[in-house]
Write a protein that holds these residues in place. Sequence first.
Motif, short mmCIF file in Angstrom:
data_model
loop_
_atom_site.label_atom_id
_atom_site.label_comp_id
_atom_site.label_asym_id
_atom_site.label_seq_id
_atom_site.Cartn_x
_atom_site.Cartn_y
_atom_site.Cartn_z
N ARG A 534 0.81 -1.23 0.00
CA ARG A 534 0.00 0.00 0.00
C ARG A 534 0.84 1.27 0.00
O ARG A 534 0.33 2.36 -0.29
N ASP A 535 2.12 1.14 0.32
CA ASP A 535 2.99 2.32 0.36
C ASP A 535 3.63 2.61 -0.99
O ASP A 535 4.36 3.61 -1.13
N VAL A 536 3.43 1.76 -1.97
CA VAL A 536 4.12 1.87 -3.26
C VAL A 536 3.12 1.69 -4.40
O VAL A 536 2.20 0.87 -4.31
N VAL A 537 3.30 2.44 -5.46
CA VAL A 537 2.54 2.26 -6.69
C VAL A 537 3.49 1.74 -7.76
O VAL A 537 4.54 2.33 -8.02
N VAL A 538 3.13 0.63 -8.39
CA VAL A 538 3.92 0.07 -9.49
C VAL A 538 3.43 0.70 -10.79
O VAL A 538 2.24 0.61 -11.13
N LEU A 539 4.34 1.31 -11.52
CA LEU A 539 4.04 1.85 -12.84
C LEU A 539 4.49 0.80 -13.86
O LEU A 539 5.68 0.66 -14.14
#
Length: 575
Positions: A534-539
């Motif tokens: 939840r702390d990271v967004v994967v692009l």
Amino acid sequence: MTAVFGTLTLVVVLSLNGTFYYKQLQNDTSGSRHQLRVLPHVQNHPVEKLRRNLEEEASPNNATLLQNNPTEEATHPNNTINNQNNPTEKDTHPNSTINDKSNSIKEVRHPINSPTYNQNNITEQVTDPSHTKFVVLNRETEYRQGDVLTAVIVARDVRGRPKTYGGDFFRAKLVSIRPGEASCAGHVTDHGNGTYTVQFPLYWAGDVNVCVQLVHPSETVRVLRRVRDVPAKRGYECIFFETETGPKEERQCFTSQPPGRPLEQLCDLSRKEANGTWFCVKPDALPCSAIAGCRRDVTQKGSQSPYIEAELEQDIQTPIHVKESARAPLDDLPDCSSNTPGVLFHGYWSGNVWKSSVCRVRMFTRADARSCLANKTLYIQGDSTIRQWYLWLAAGHSKGSLKPGPAIAINKDVNIVVHYRSHGLPLMGSHWMNFTQIRYVVDELDSMNGGPNTVIVLGLWAHFTTESLEMFRARLHAIQNAIHRLLQRSPGTRVFVRTGTTREHKDRSFYLRGSDWLAYQITEEIRQIFRTDRDVVVLDTWDMSVCQWEPDNIHPGPALIDSQINMLLSHICPK
């Protein structure tokens, strides 16, 4: 049942007793959110029946039913493993959607048994596209936007014998008849028995064709896997000195402890907090602390080949016509805000613009980007592919060192600060890098103060394709822990991690250290570790590169970079 065939291309890279051979082969294939509709199979269509029909077509007097033998490791980068040997009803059931849990990307697992290879005739066992068939199911169905076109690949070797194990690495895409108009990536499922299901989302209306490329047969994947897992295979050279006028010594260095070298003969310069390992042969007269600069061993050269990959001329086939739907498939997408685990398809190219099927990606002019990033500080760290993002955002205002960094760009008018630094070792550049300026991602994350106006963008993949997955996985876990520490100190910090992309292959050595199969393994590790965080967004930019109209390039052109930047900014400023 209707089967239509078109064109498939591949290049075989095969190792026999340490010697690499290349063979260009040709194969027959055919041309194959809002919820996408998957059409049912033709009546009474199991894949075994399809394979029997193809066998009868190729050898009518000697048709045999394939056995479902497991692969040595039924995997390849763009293919997911289905635990069933054949496409199941759920794979193509009309009520299935692209977000079904059953179709999500699965962890690659080693089957219990391995196929037996005849080492004297291994070239005859290689998947041969002149015999391999690509079959479009429901070819005569009336297709509309929002449907999913399904096809099956049945692999055969150079003698026309059906393959009984998987592991071939295919890339597939759906393209418009008019070049440059539209394209999307296909999703390939490896059933582990020589058959592969390919699904293509139909995002746009018009006439379309399918393009499939067999990048590596499974026999080559075996070689790449073995080479990748060899420790300390990639040589680096570092220079040691204490003063400019004093003695200097150059020594070989490695990303892991080289076999046969005891620790007392080595300088262990690893950063254990970052899971960054670095070992150098000890200098004769200087201390390990005298290390000053490093670069890759420039004496290691790749041999040229007349061709590595080549698209062969496609057979002329009647294209598939897709009718317009009353409602566009990508209407009512949510704003870009977080990860979307389990998504199979990520979007399509409409001209030079990437249309996401995951969230609402806006198109940003440079003025829009400045408005979005006003009063923000960005930290961009990674390889040269993410450095392209830094240079786009810096807009000509960069100061400092780009190799390996640090560099900074400041826009005082709107109070934007953008930092760039490389991700730390390994770095495969041929230029000398000041060892004291090399900082790992963990070092940077642990030293910064974040907050709601701080954006961190990480891009690590290109320099890790030659390393073992265990090493890369350990690096990502160290970074993940540092991200969590940062978010505990500074809630509201935005963190993005970008995946890998396809690349060009200039010579044979590029296959061994930078094949797309290797790059996809890196991409899968990034997805597995971060997509539920939840702390990271994967692009995720892999599909974007697979179906681009431009040639593959590790440093892609403006269209790809612009669309990647649009994806990033749409998460920062969704409205």
